[in-house]
Write a protein that holds these residues in place. Structure first.
Motif, PDB file in Angstrom:
ATOM      1  N   ASP A 130      17.942  -7.597  -1.301  1.00 33.78           N
ATOM      2  CA  ASP A 130      18.465  -6.476  -1.797  1.00 33.78           C
ATOM      3  C   ASP A 130      19.332  -6.827  -2.975  1.00 33.78           C
ATOM      4  O   ASP A 130      20.152  -7.227  -2.965  1.00 33.78           O
ATOM      5  N   ALA A 131      18.858  -6.483  -4.206  1.00 35.96           N
ATOM      6  CA  ALA A 131      19.354  -6.910  -5.335  1.00 35.96           C
ATOM      7  C   ALA A 131      20.745  -5.957  -5.733  1.00 35.96           C
ATOM      8  O   ALA A 131      21.566  -6.409  -6.497  1.00 35.96           O
ATOM      9  N   SER A 132      20.994  -5.007  -4.728  1.00 41.89           N
ATOM     10  CA  SER A 132      22.328  -4.220  -5.008  1.00 41.89           C
ATOM     11  C   SER A 132      23.364  -5.093  -4.623  1.00 41.89           C
ATOM     12  O   SER A 132      24.590  -4.784  -4.871  1.00 41.89           O
ATOM     13  N   GLN A 133      23.188  -6.244  -3.681  1.00 36.55           N
ATOM     14  CA  GLN A 133      24.477  -6.968  -3.382  1.00 36.55           C
ATOM     15  C   GLN A 133      24.667  -8.005  -4.144  1.00 36.55           C
ATOM     16  O   GLN A 133      25.605  -8.691  -3.908  1.00 36.55           O
ATOM     17  N   VAL A 134      23.756  -8.142  -5.304  1.00 39.16           N
ATOM     18  CA  VAL A 134      24.352  -9.135  -6.083  1.00 39.16           C
ATOM     19  C   VAL A 134      24.359  -8.655  -7.754  1.00 39.16           C
ATOM     20  O   VAL A 134      23.975  -7.530  -8.099  1.00 39.16           O
ATOM     21  N   ASP A 135      24.843  -9.639  -8.711  1.00 41.48           N
ATOM     22  CA  ASP A 135      24.665  -9.193 -10.101  1.00 41.48           C
ATOM     23  C   ASP A 135      23.116  -8.820 -10.449  1.00 41.48           C
ATOM     24  O   ASP A 135      22.310  -9.471 -10.347  1.00 41.48           O
ATOM     25  N   VAL A 136      23.245  -7.620 -11.216  1.00 37.26           N
ATOM     26  CA  VAL A 136      21.863  -6.941 -11.452  1.00 37.26           C
ATOM     27  C   VAL A 136      21.121  -7.840 -12.326  1.00 37.26           C
ATOM     28  O   VAL A 136      19.943  -7.836 -12.309  1.00 37.26           O
ATOM     29  N   ASP A 137      21.899  -8.504 -13.367  1.00 35.01           N
ATOM     30  CA  ASP A 137      21.241  -9.237 -14.207  1.00 35.01           C
ATOM     31  C   ASP A 137      20.569 -10.604 -13.747  1.00 35.01           C
ATOM     32  O   ASP A 137      19.809 -10.986 -14.501  1.00 35.01           O
ATOM     33  N   ALA A 138      21.197 -10.785 -12.710  1.00 37.51           N
ATOM     34  CA  ALA A 138      20.539 -12.054 -12.208  1.00 37.51           C
ATOM     35  C   ALA A 138      19.498 -11.898 -11.028  1.00 37.51           C
ATOM     36  O   ALA A 138      18.626 -12.780 -10.783  1.00 37.51           O
ATOM     37  N   ALA A 139      19.162 -10.653 -10.732  1.00 34.09           N
ATOM     38  CA  ALA A 139      18.210 -10.341 -10.180  1.00 34.09           C
ATOM     39  C   ALA A 139      17.033 -10.254 -10.600  1.00 34.09           C
ATOM     40  O   ALA A 139      16.768  -9.973 -12.006  1.00 34.09           O
ATOM     41  N   ASP A 140      15.703 -10.797  -9.996  1.00 37.84           N
ATOM     42  CA  ASP A 140      14.629 -11.258 -10.498  1.00 37.84           C
ATOM     43  C   ASP A 140      13.529 -10.185 -10.103  1.00 37.84           C
ATOM     44  O   ASP A 140      12.845 -10.445  -8.997  1.00 37.84           O
ATOM     45  N   GLY A 141      13.323  -9.080 -10.738  1.00 34.27           N
ATOM     46  CA  GLY A 141      12.134  -8.166 -10.474  1.00 34.27           C
ATOM     47  C   GLY A 141      12.845  -7.419  -9.069  1.00 34.27           C
ATOM     48  O   GLY A 141      14.167  -7.277  -8.840  1.00 34.27           O
ATOM     49  N   ALA A 142      12.049  -6.501  -8.613  1.00 35.36           N
ATOM     50  CA  ALA A 142      12.454  -5.810  -7.172  1.00 35.36           C
ATOM     51  C   ALA A 142      12.475  -6.612  -6.179  1.00 35.36           C
ATOM     52  O   ALA A 142      11.745  -7.463  -5.900  1.00 35.36           O
ATOM     53  N   SER A 143      13.581  -6.160  -5.214  1.00 35.95           N
ATOM     54  CA  SER A 143      13.964  -6.810  -4.152  1.00 35.95           C
ATOM     55  C   SER A 143      12.923  -6.412  -2.784  1.00 35.95           C
ATOM     56  O   SER A 143      12.276  -5.207  -3.060  1.00 35.95           O
ATOM     57  N   ALA A 144      13.097  -6.924  -2.028  1.00 40.33           N
ATOM     58  CA  ALA A 144      12.218  -6.739  -0.678  1.00 40.33           C
ATOM     59  C   ALA A 144      12.634  -5.252  -0.019  1.00 40.33           C
ATOM     60  O   ALA A 144      11.665  -4.542   0.329  1.00 40.33           O
ATOM     61  N   VAL A 145      13.880  -4.992   0.068  1.00 40.92           N
ATOM     62  CA  VAL A 145      14.385  -3.557   0.453  1.00 40.92           C
ATOM     63  C   VAL A 145      13.635  -2.642  -0.125  1.00 40.92           C
ATOM     64  O   VAL A 145      13.329  -1.590   0.075  1.00 40.92           O
ATOM     65  N   GLU A 146      13.757  -2.905  -1.762  1.00 39.41           N
ATOM     66  CA  GLU A 146      13.305  -1.706  -2.681  1.00 39.41           C
ATOM     67  C   GLU A 146      11.677  -1.358  -2.292  1.00 39.41           C
ATOM     68  O   GLU A 146      11.107  -0.503  -2.587  1.00 39.41           O
ATOM     69  N   LEU A 147      10.993  -2.691  -2.220  1.00 46.12           N
ATOM     70  CA  LEU A 147       9.656  -2.702  -2.027  1.00 46.12           C
ATOM     71  C   LEU A 147       9.084  -1.908  -0.861  1.00 46.12           C
ATOM     72  O   LEU A 147       8.411  -1.199  -0.722  1.00 46.12           O
ATOM     73  N   ILE A 148       9.774  -2.267   0.204  1.00 47.32           N
ATOM     74  CA  ILE A 148       9.769  -1.718   1.406  1.00 47.32           C
ATOM     75  C   ILE A 148       9.880  -0.113   1.373  1.00 47.32           C
ATOM     76  O   ILE A 148       9.258   0.589   2.084  1.00 47.32           O
ATOM     77  N   ASN A 149      11.062   0.262   0.915  1.00 44.70           N
ATOM     78  CA  ASN A 149      11.218   1.628   0.829  1.00 44.70           C
ATOM     79  C   ASN A 149      10.087   2.488  -0.191  1.00 44.70           C
ATOM     80  O   ASN A 149       9.885   3.599   0.141  1.00 44.70           O
ATOM     81  N   HIS A 150       9.728   1.674  -1.200  1.00 43.94           N
ATOM     82  CA  HIS A 150       8.715   2.126  -1.778  1.00 43.94           C
ATOM     83  C   HIS A 150       7.175   2.298  -1.133  1.00 43.94           C
ATOM     84  O   HIS A 150       6.750   3.343  -1.148  1.00 43.94           O
ATOM     85  N   ALA A 151       7.149   1.276  -0.209  1.00 43.67           N
ATOM     86  CA  ALA A 151       5.918   1.294   0.616  1.00 43.67           C
ATOM     87  C   ALA A 151       6.023   2.472   1.774  1.00 43.67           C
ATOM     88  O   ALA A 151       5.040   3.337   1.964  1.00 43.67           O
ATOM     89  N   VAL A 152       7.085   2.926   2.199  1.00 44.46           N
ATOM     90  CA  VAL A 152       7.380   3.899   3.218  1.00 44.46           C
ATOM     91  C   VAL A 152       7.200   5.163   2.523  1.00 44.46           C
ATOM     92  O   VAL A 152       6.690   6.064   3.129  1.00 44.46           O
ATOM     93  N   THR A 153       7.728   5.509   1.325  1.00 44.54           N
ATOM     94  CA  THR A 153       7.611   6.568   0.827  1.00 44.54           C
ATOM     95  C   THR A 153       6.194   7.079   0.328  1.00 44.54           C
ATOM     96  O   THR A 153       5.796   8.021   0.646  1.00 44.54           O
ATOM     97  N   SER A 154       5.532   6.020   0.062  1.00 42.56           N
ATOM     98  CA  SER A 154       4.003   6.028  -0.100  1.00 42.56           C
ATOM     99  C   SER A 154       3.159   6.356   0.863  1.00 42.56           C
ATOM    100  O   SER A 154       2.598   7.363   0.778  1.00 42.56           O
ATOM    101  N   LEU A 155       3.505   5.738   2.207  1.00 40.50           N
ATOM    102  CA  LEU A 155       2.837   6.298   3.230  1.00 40.50           C
ATOM    103  C   LEU A 155       3.136   7.592   3.777  1.00 40.50           C
ATOM    104  O   LEU A 155       2.495   8.495   4.297  1.00 40.50           O
ATOM    105  N   ARG A 156       4.537   8.027   3.757  1.00 44.19           N
ATOM    106  CA  ARG A 156       4.963   9.328   3.865  1.00 44.19           C
ATOM    107  C   ARG A 156       4.321  10.332   3.346  1.00 44.19           C
ATOM    108  O   ARG A 156       4.038  11.679   3.659  1.00 44.19           O
ATOM    109  N   ALA A 157       3.926  10.121   2.041  1.00 44.37           N
ATOM    110  CA  ALA A 157       3.312  11.056   0.999  1.00 44.37           C
ATOM    111  C   ALA A 157       1.807  11.573   1.607  1.00 44.37           C
ATOM    112  O   ALA A 157       1.367  12.464   1.195  1.00 44.37           O
ATOM    113  N   ILE A 158       1.138  10.481   2.436  1.00 49.05           N
ATOM    114  CA  ILE A 158      -0.124  10.962   2.890  1.00 49.05           C
ATOM    115  C   ILE A 158       0.151  11.901   4.036  1.00 49.05           C
ATOM    116  O   ILE A 158       0.928  11.743   4.982  1.00 49.05           O
ATOM    117  N   ARG A 159      -0.701  13.138   3.757  1.00 52.02           N
ATOM    118  CA  ARG A 159      -0.464  14.315   4.774  1.00 52.02           C
ATOM    119  C   ARG A 159      -1.280  13.920   5.952  1.00 52.02           C
ATOM    120  O   ARG A 159      -1.208  14.928   6.800  1.00 52.02           O
TER     121      ARG A 159
END
Length: 608
Positions: free
Chosen positions: A261-290
């Protein structure tokens, strides 16, 4: 009662069986015929020394067995419930004589069979011996203890035992009938002795107790000063490990949080998207399927995983910045060192240290109170001493009264045993020990003082009489004891009792042996017809030359009971050495005259 004595290969006796009378039995025979071998057999089964020289020539071993018939009362004592306590047979056991013998046999694992006890002894020519009680091998001391309750031998060596002050005290107590007084005293003495032992133990430990108290006090103070808590050392070691590895922990936790979860650390130190963000993106994608079904289910599962990730992120975030400083590490190491010292001394764990401290506090109370405890016990000891002293005075009074009567009556008997002018004084004096006159058997010194003839100095018994005189003195003592206390429930064996006696005195000697046989079994080895004629049974020991075919066996001794005319001939031989009509008539006359007014207990009249 000695019911039967069996002998094999003992000295010149190849094989013999003697069944003594219940009353008086006489053993007669020519001098040197081997009468002493009978006493040797009795001593052998009584645990005496085994001498290989007594084994018959050409035999591998000698063997003797004594069978004792016991009274119903003695056998009943086996089942009284007090057998173990009575094993010693002494005054405080409640049992004496045959009852004590039964108790001691029971302690050795043997009980009477059909009212009989079997004592046997084998002596090999090699010198080794074996003692057997009722078919069971036992130490010879066991035979000695049991036979000592059943048989009393008054011979030249055996009766010297009465010279011991302890034996004289036992005899006086037996005549006095002071069992109750002695038991009361022994109870008081035992309590006093136990208290003395306890006090001695406390006093001997007083110095070491002070040292122990100082050690406990200092140890308790040290533990209380450090004040350890259960498991504290393990917690401190874990904390020290975190501090020592703080850099690695910070780097690892930060990197993990950045990935989760990149929000828990210095943003500049984060390297790309975090696992939490990626999972949230996957959930949104799946929910978009009707279309429902599997897509919605997988979206739910990802949301559940994301929730678990959130818990992990929260836990890791709490670990950031909690490693402590260098100063904290110094304090932790110091505390761990203090706690480690405690566990090394009283561990292995802090819980053990605390348990030791609590127990030491109780022990310290007892040690600190030891001077007061000693004073308390000394007061109790004085009370016990006063009670024992009072019981000893009662016992002494009974002994003094019995001693005067015993001495007077024995002196009277001695006059009838060809010892005119002889006397016995039984002296009871307080023990000469002012600080503590008490002993296990009272406060008295007891001495039997014998005067063998008028004008002779009074000397301790056993040092002032010949063998014959001492035998007659012992006979007088046993007579008085039997008259005073009734049946002795014992077998008495007299040897040399007729030494130096003849004429009318010999008749009186025989009469008194027969009188003793009213209440006890009596066996006498004698060379006097006037003594033997009073016996209920008479056995003759005879030497016979070896058979011509077996002359390397040497002289053989035989033992046979004589009755009727055979006995008349033996009495005649003892009287004159011949068997003339005159001597035979004299023998018949002596046998006819040798009868007590009252019949002997358990036997027919002498001479029958």
């Amino acid at each position: 009662m000695l019911e039967e004595l069996d002998i094999r290969n003992l000295g010149p006796i190849r094989e013999a069986t003697i069944a003594p009378a219940a009353g008086m039995t006489a053993i007669t025979g020519e001098t040197g015929a081997g009468k002493s071998m009978l006493l040797s057999a009795i001593r052998l089964v009584s645990g005496g020394a085994a001498e290989s020289s007594r084994v018959s020539a050409g035999a591998d071993e000698a063997w003797a067995q004594a069978i004792f018939a016991l009274s119903d009362d003695a056998v009943a004592s086996e089942h009284s419930g007090d057998t173990n306590d009575a094993g010693s047979g002494d005054a405080d056991s409640g049992f004496t004589g045959a009852a004590a013998a039964v108790a001691k046999a029971h302690d050795a694992g043997v009980d009477p069979e059909d009212g009989e006890l079997f004592l046997s002894r084998t002596v090999r020519a090699s010198g080794r011996s074996r003692a057997v009680l009722g078919g069971k091998s036992v130490p010879r001391s066991v035979l000695g203890a049991i036979a000592g309750e059943l048989v009393t031998i008054h011979g030249q060596t055996d009766q010297l035992k009465i010279a011991a002050s302890s034996r004289q005290r036992e005899f006086l107590d037996r005549v006095a009938g002071d069992e109750a007084e002695l038991a009361a005293y022994r109870k008081a003495w035992d309590a006093l002795a136990a208290m003395d032992e306890r006090l001695e133990r406390l006093r001997s430990q007083e110095s070491s107790a002070r040292q122990q108290a100082d050690y406990l006090r200092e140890s308790i103070d040290r533990i209380n000063r450090i004040d350890p808590q259960p498991g504290e050392d393990e917690e401190l070691k874990a904390r020290r490990e975190r501090i020592e590895n703080a850099a690695d922990i910070a780097q690892g936790v930060g990197s993990a949080l950045g990935a989760l979860d990149a929000s828990q650390v210095d943003v500049d130190a984060a390297d790309g998207a975090s696992a939490v963000e990626l999972i949230n993106h996957a959930v949104t994608s799946l929910r978009a399927i009707r279309v429902g079904g599997t897509f919605a289910e997988q979206a739910d599962r990802l949301e559940s995983i994301n929730a678990d990730l959130g818990d992990v992120v929260f836990a890791l975030s709490q670990e950031l910045g909690d490693e402590g400083s260098v100063e904290d590490l110094d304090q932790i190491n110091g505390r761990i060192h203090e706690l480690g010292d405690l566990t090394r001394r009283w561990g292995p764990t802090l819980a053990d240290v605390l348990a030791w401290r609590d127990k030491a506090a109780f022990d310290l109370e007892d040690l600190d109170a030891s001077p007061e405890k000693v004073a308390e016990l000394e007061s109790e000891r004085q009370t016990l001493y006063d009670a024992a002293l009072a019981a000893a005075d009662v016992l002494s009074a009974a002994r003094v009264a019995a001693a005067a009567d015993l001495g007077a009556r024995v002196t009277e008997e001695l006059g009838s045993l060809a010892m005119l002018g002889a006397s016995l004084e039984v002296r009871v004096t307080p023990r000469d020990k002012a600080d503590d006159p008490l002993g296990p058997y009272g406060r008295d010194d007891i001495a039997f003082l014998f005067t063998p003839f008028e004008g002779s100095p009074q000397l301790p018994m056993g040092k002032s009489a010949s063998g014959g005189e001492l035998s007659r003195l012992m006979l007088a003592l046993e007579l008085v004891a039997a008259d005073t206390r009734g049946g002795a429930d014992q077998t008495f064996i007299f040897d040399e009792v007729d030494a130096g006696v003849g004429g009318k005195a010999a008749v009186e000697l025989g009469k008194r042996l027969a009188r003793l046989a009213r209440s006890a079994q009596v066996i006498v080895v004698t060379h006097l017809a006037q003594v033997a004629s009073w016996a209920d049974a008479q056995f003759v020991v005879t030497k016979e030359p070896p058979d011509a075919d077996d002359d390397d066996l040497g002289v053989v001794t035989t033992i046979a009971e004589v009755n009727g005319e055979t006995r008349v001939h033996e009495i005649a031989r003892m009287l004159s050495g011949s068997e003339s009509e005159a001597s035979l008539d004299h023998a018949r006359e002596i046998l006819s005259d040798s009868r007590l007014t009252l019949p002997l207990a358990g036997a027919g009249a002498a001479g029958d």
